[in-house]
Design an enzyme around this catalytic site. Structure first.
Site, PDB file in Angstrom:
ATOM      1  N   ASP A  41       0.857  -1.186   0.000  1.00 29.12           N
ATOM      2  CA  ASP A  41       0.000   0.000   0.000  1.00 29.12           C
ATOM      3  C   ASP A  41       0.892   1.235   0.000  1.00 29.12           C
ATOM      4  OD1 ASP A  41      -3.256   0.258   0.958  1.00 29.12           O
ATOM      5  OD2 ASP A  41      -2.027   2.069   0.910  1.00 29.12           O
ATOM      6  N   CYS A  68       4.116   0.653  -1.618  1.00 29.02           N
ATOM      7  CA  CYS A  68       4.033   0.429  -3.064  1.00 29.02           C
ATOM      8  C   CYS A  68       2.936   1.290  -3.656  1.00 29.02           C
ATOM      9  CB  CYS A  68       3.748  -1.059  -3.317  1.00 29.02           C
ATOM     10  SG  CYS A  68       3.460  -1.453  -5.043  1.00 29.02           S
ATOM     11  N   ASN A  96      -6.698  -4.419  -5.047  1.00 27.82           N
ATOM     12  CA  ASN A  96      -7.749  -3.711  -4.314  1.00 27.82           C
ATOM     13  C   ASN A  96      -7.592  -2.200  -4.312  1.00 27.82           C
ATOM     14  OD1 ASN A  96     -10.085  -3.846  -2.448  1.00 27.82           O
ATOM     15  ND2 ASN A  96      -8.617  -3.005  -0.971  1.00 27.82           N
ATOM     16  N   SER A 143     -16.563  -3.103  -8.800  1.00 27.17           N
ATOM     17  CA  SER A 143     -17.651  -2.413  -8.089  1.00 27.17           C
ATOM     18  C   SER A 143     -18.944  -2.735  -8.818  1.00 27.17           C
ATOM     19  CB  SER A 143     -17.405  -0.886  -8.129  1.00 27.17           C
ATOM     20  OG  SER A 143     -18.594  -0.169  -7.847  1.00 27.17           O
ATOM     21  N   TYR A 156     -15.169   7.045 -12.912  1.00 24.79           N
ATOM     22  CA  TYR A 156     -15.031   5.926 -11.966  1.00 24.79           C
ATOM     23  C   TYR A 156     -15.734   4.708 -12.548  1.00 24.79           C
ATOM     24  CZ  TYR A 156     -15.448   3.235  -7.607  1.00 24.79           C
ATOM     25  OH  TYR A 156     -15.389   2.240  -6.640  1.00 24.79           O
ATOM     26  N   LYS A 160     -14.062   1.054 -13.570  1.00 23.96           N
ATOM     27  CA  LYS A 160     -14.525  -0.224 -13.018  1.00 23.96           C
ATOM     28  C   LYS A 160     -15.092  -1.145 -14.114  1.00 23.96           C
ATOM     29  CE  LYS A 160     -13.213   0.548  -8.829  1.00 23.96           C
ATOM     30  NZ  LYS A 160     -12.114  -0.220  -8.210  1.00 23.96           N
ATOM     31  N   THR A 193     -16.237   3.100   3.850  1.00 20.95           N
ATOM     32  CA  THR A 193     -14.769   3.204   3.934  1.00 20.95           C
ATOM     33  C   THR A 193     -14.361   4.647   3.652  1.00 20.95           C
ATOM     34  OG1 THR A 193     -14.429   2.928   1.562  1.00 20.95           O
ATOM     35  CG2 THR A 193     -14.598   0.900   2.887  1.00 20.95           C
TER      36      THR A 193
HETATM   37  N1  LIG Z   1     -16.174   1.842  -0.545  1.00 21.53           N
HETATM   38  C1  LIG Z   1     -17.040   1.450  -1.469  1.00 21.53           C
HETATM   39  O1  LIG Z   1     -18.251   1.783  -1.452  1.00 21.53           O
HETATM   40  C2  LIG Z   1     -16.573   0.551  -2.574  1.00 21.53           C
HETATM   41  C3  LIG Z   1     -17.515  -0.224  -3.239  1.00 21.53           C
HETATM   42  C4  LIG Z   1     -17.092  -1.029  -4.296  1.00 21.53           C
HETATM   43  C5  LIG Z   1     -15.754  -1.101  -4.636  1.00 21.53           C
HETATM   44  N2  LIG Z   1     -14.862  -0.341  -3.947  1.00 21.53           N
HETATM   45  C6  LIG Z   1     -13.447  -0.459  -4.318  1.00 21.53           C
HETATM   46  O2  LIG Z   1     -12.771  -1.077  -3.211  1.00 21.53           O
HETATM   47  C7  LIG Z   1     -11.372  -0.791  -3.314  1.00 21.53           C
HETATM   48  C8  LIG Z   1     -10.864  -0.353  -1.952  1.00 21.53           C
HETATM   49  O3  LIG Z   1     -11.444   0.902  -1.693  1.00 21.53           O
HETATM   50  P1  LIG Z   1     -12.016   1.285  -0.244  1.00 21.53           P
HETATM   51  O4  LIG Z   1     -13.476   1.524  -0.379  1.00 21.53           O
HETATM   52  O5  LIG Z   1     -11.517   0.307   0.759  1.00 21.53           O
HETATM   53  O6  LIG Z   1     -11.342   2.710  -0.087  1.00 21.53           O
HETATM   54  P2  LIG Z   1     -10.130   3.209   0.830  1.00 21.53           P
HETATM   55  O7  LIG Z   1      -9.797   4.556   0.316  1.00 21.53           O
HETATM   56  O8  LIG Z   1     -10.519   3.053   2.257  1.00 21.53           O
HETATM   57  O9  LIG Z   1      -8.945   2.162   0.522  1.00 21.53           O
HETATM   58  C9  LIG Z   1      -8.251   2.226  -0.695  1.00 21.53           C
HETATM   59  C10 LIG Z   1      -6.827   1.678  -0.431  1.00 21.53           C
HETATM   60  O10 LIG Z   1      -6.095   1.762  -1.651  1.00 21.53           O
HETATM   61  C11 LIG Z   1      -4.840   2.384  -1.372  1.00 21.53           C
HETATM   62  N3  LIG Z   1      -4.357   3.091  -2.566  1.00 21.53           N
HETATM   63  C12 LIG Z   1      -4.910   4.150  -3.182  1.00 21.53           C
HETATM   64  N4  LIG Z   1      -4.155   4.535  -4.240  1.00 21.53           N
HETATM   65  C13 LIG Z   1      -3.095   3.678  -4.275  1.00 21.53           C
HETATM   66  C14 LIG Z   1      -1.963   3.544  -5.119  1.00 21.53           C
HETATM   67  N5  LIG Z   1      -1.723   4.383  -6.133  1.00 21.53           N
HETATM   68  N6  LIG Z   1      -1.089   2.522  -4.857  1.00 21.53           N
HETATM   69  C15 LIG Z   1      -1.295   1.676  -3.821  1.00 21.53           C
HETATM   70  N7  LIG Z   1      -2.330   1.759  -2.970  1.00 21.53           N
HETATM   71  C16 LIG Z   1      -3.226   2.745  -3.210  1.00 21.53           C
HETATM   72  C17 LIG Z   1      -5.152   3.355  -0.242  1.00 21.53           C
HETATM   73  O11 LIG Z   1      -3.964   3.718   0.458  1.00 21.53           O
HETATM   74  C18 LIG Z   1      -6.086   2.510   0.597  1.00 21.53           C
HETATM   75  O12 LIG Z   1      -5.393   1.663   1.483  1.00 21.53           O
HETATM   76  C19 LIG Z   1     -11.256   0.292  -4.402  1.00 21.53           C
HETATM   77  O13 LIG Z   1     -10.827  -0.317  -5.612  1.00 21.53           O
HETATM   78  C20 LIG Z   1     -12.690   0.802  -4.554  1.00 21.53           C
HETATM   79  O14 LIG Z   1     -12.948   1.321  -5.838  1.00 21.53           O
HETATM   80  C21 LIG Z   1     -15.210   0.474  -2.921  1.00 21.53           C
HETATM   81  C1  LIG Z   2     -20.427   8.058  -4.653  1.00 17.51           C
HETATM   82  C2  LIG Z   2     -20.045   6.784  -3.943  1.00 17.51           C
HETATM   83  C3  LIG Z   2     -19.222   5.914  -4.829  1.00 17.51           C
HETATM   84  C4  LIG Z   2     -19.012   4.514  -4.290  1.00 17.51           C
HETATM   85  C5  LIG Z   2     -18.482   3.682  -5.411  1.00 17.51           C
HETATM   86  C6  LIG Z   2     -18.455   2.244  -5.069  1.00 17.51           C
HETATM   87  O1  LIG Z   2     -17.767   1.524  -6.041  1.00 17.51           O
HETATM   88  C7  LIG Z   2     -19.854   1.660  -4.824  1.00 17.51           C
HETATM   89  C8  LIG Z   2     -20.748   1.667  -6.019  1.00 17.51           C
HETATM   90  C9  LIG Z   2     -22.084   1.120  -5.533  1.00 17.51           C
HETATM   91  C10 LIG Z   2     -23.187   1.009  -6.269  1.00 17.51           C
HETATM   92  C11 LIG Z   2     -23.310   1.381  -7.650  1.00 17.51           C
HETATM   93  C12 LIG Z   2     -24.531   1.159  -8.238  1.00 17.51           C
HETATM   94  C13 LIG Z   2     -24.788   1.509  -9.620  1.00 17.51           C
HETATM   95  C14 LIG Z   2     -26.055   1.326 -10.082  1.00 17.51           C
HETATM   96  C15 LIG Z   2     -26.405   1.763 -11.482  1.00 17.51           C
HETATM   97  O2  LIG Z   2     -25.758   1.002 -12.414  1.00 17.51           O
HETATM   98  C16 LIG Z   2     -27.893   1.620 -11.792  1.00 17.51           C
HETATM   99  O3  LIG Z   2     -28.125   0.216 -11.936  1.00 17.51           O
HETATM  100  C17 LIG Z   2     -28.743   2.080 -10.678  1.00 17.51           C
HETATM  101  C18 LIG Z   2     -30.210   1.983 -11.026  1.00 17.51           C
HETATM  102  C19 LIG Z   2     -30.964   1.923  -9.709  1.00 17.51           C
HETATM  103  C20 LIG Z   2     -32.412   2.242  -9.902  1.00 17.51           C
HETATM  104  O4  LIG Z   2     -33.152   1.301 -10.284  1.00 17.51           O
HETATM  105  O5  LIG Z   2     -32.767   3.407  -9.672  1.00 17.51           O
END
Ligand SMILES: NC(=O)c1ccc[n+]([C@@H]2O[C@H](COP(=O)([O-])OP(=O)(O)OC[C@H]3O[C@@H](n4cnc5c(N)ncnc54)[C@H](O)[C@@H]3O)[C@@H](O)[C@H]2O)c1
Ligand SMILES: CCCCC[C@H](O)CC\C=C/C=C/C=C/[C@@H](O)[C@@H](O)CCCC(=O)O
Length: 263
Positions: A41, A68, A96, A143, A156, A160, A193
């Site tokens: 990380d 890293c 991740n 995601s 974003y 993804k 998170t």
């Molecule tokens: N939180 C959500 O709602 C959610 C939902 C779906 C997917 N995700 C995905 O989950 C993963 C983890 O995110 P999170 O929600 O735990 O957020 P977070 O910000 O808490 O954790 C992200 C981690 O990635 C590390 N990181 C960021 N940039 C980096 C880089 N250039 N090199 C190495 N490490 C790096 C950060 O230091 C941190 O430890 C991400 O890919 C995010 O897109 C998050």
């Molecule tokens: C702004 C917060 C960003 C968090 C990003 C994380 O990766 C979590 C993403 C979580 C859910 C994403 C859902 C996306 C849904 C759309 O594709 C669409 O299907 C939603 C339609 C829902 C509806 O019926 O109104």
């Protein structure tokens, strides 16, 4: 494991990760008797606190922290080599690391997508059976936004969707090439998170869409971190899963079938 500190994996890491140790060890003959973990990380502060916790529970010999940045090829390469030198092999990689900020969208693509591709190609130098590796499994954290568009986060969403597409194509390329490496992706919903904090500021030019995003959060609810880690281990330990996209909702998890242009 890359980018596994703050956030999704950090909170549940010890409870879930070691609970699946026997199943994970059973996948490869050269793993020895215990799971060893390299935590990579760029956030050294968070790392030190997590490492202290894990070291107390599992011993220093099974854990390694390496600073890293997934945007830096030489840092990823060096971290994987150090992991090989320390533990003798890499069998599981979790890509991740990820960020969310629509104002710095090039960086978001660089970390969320290019970083996944870079780490995958570099770990294959060690995992690939055609290069003397033992095979393995790669799990990329995508995601739900990798399956359906998150309107307030178009780039974003693109990053993804790219992770899901790369996962499915890389899985097929690996299978057809005989690498012995499975590639899957995790598609969680909203998880509490660091990335999920201060959402309006992260929407950049789309901050005016924050209310719609909040409605989505209320509709989907919040996924518990342990549900994400359990889903991760399903993708690691179920050898039938290759090229899979596992969606993790608040109430269930289910696989998203791949779409073919001839469907
Ligand atoms: N939180 C959500 O709602 C959610 C939902 C779906 C997917 N995700 C995905 O989950 C993963 C983890 O995110 P999170 O929600 O735990 O957020 P977070 O910000 O808490 O954790 C992200 C981690 O990635 C590390 N990181 C960021 N940039 C980096 C880089 N250039 N090199 C190495 N490490 C790096 C950060 O230091 C941190 O430890 C991400 O890919 C995010 O897109 C998050
Ligand atoms: C702004 C917060 C960003 C968090 C990003 C994380 O990766 C979590 C993403 C979580 C859910 C994403 C859902 C996306 C849904 C759309 O594709 C669409 O299907 C939603 C339609 C829902 C509806 O019926 O109104």
């Amino acid at each position: 494991m890359i980018g596994a500190f703050v956030g999704i994996f950090e909170a549940q890491f010890s409870q879930c990760f070691w609970a699946h140790e026997e199943a994970a060890l059973g996948l490869w003959t050269d793993c020895g008797s215990s799971l060893q973990v390299a935590l990579l990380d760029m956030n050294k502060t968070e790392a030190e606190s997590l490492m202290q916790t894990l070291t107390k529970q599992y011993g220093q010999e099974r854990l390694l922290f390496l600073h890293c940045d997934v945007e830096q090829e030489e840092q990823v390469k060096a971290a994987f080599q150090k992991t090989m030198d320390t533990f003798g092999g890499i069998h599981i990689l979790c890509n991740n690391a990820g960020i969310l900020n629509e104002s710095t969208w090039e960086k978001m693509i660089s970390v969320n997508l290019v970083g996944v591709i870079r780490a995958t190609y570099l770990v294959l130098e060690h995992m690939n059976k055609l290069k003397g590796g033992q095979g393995g499994v790669i799990v990329n954290t995508a995601s739900l936004a990798g399956i359906g568009p998150l309107v307030s986060c178009p780039v974003y969403t693109a990053s993804k969707h790219g992770v899901v597409g790369f996962t499915r194509a890389m899985s097929a390329a690996s299978a057809l090439s005989g690498y012995g490496v499975r590639v899957n992706c995790l598609c969680p919903g909203f998880v509490q998170t660091g990335l999920f904090s201060n959402i309006p500021a992260r929407l950049g030019p789309f901050s005016h869409l924050k209310d719609g995003t909040q409605l989505l959060v209320e509709k989907f609810g919040i996924v518990n971190m342990s549900q994400v880690v359990e889903a991760f281990f399903e993708l690691v330990t179920d050898e039938t899963k290759d090229g899979a996209a596992l969606l993790v909702f608040q109430q269930e998890r289910k696989y998203m079938p791949a779409v073919s242009v001839t469907d």
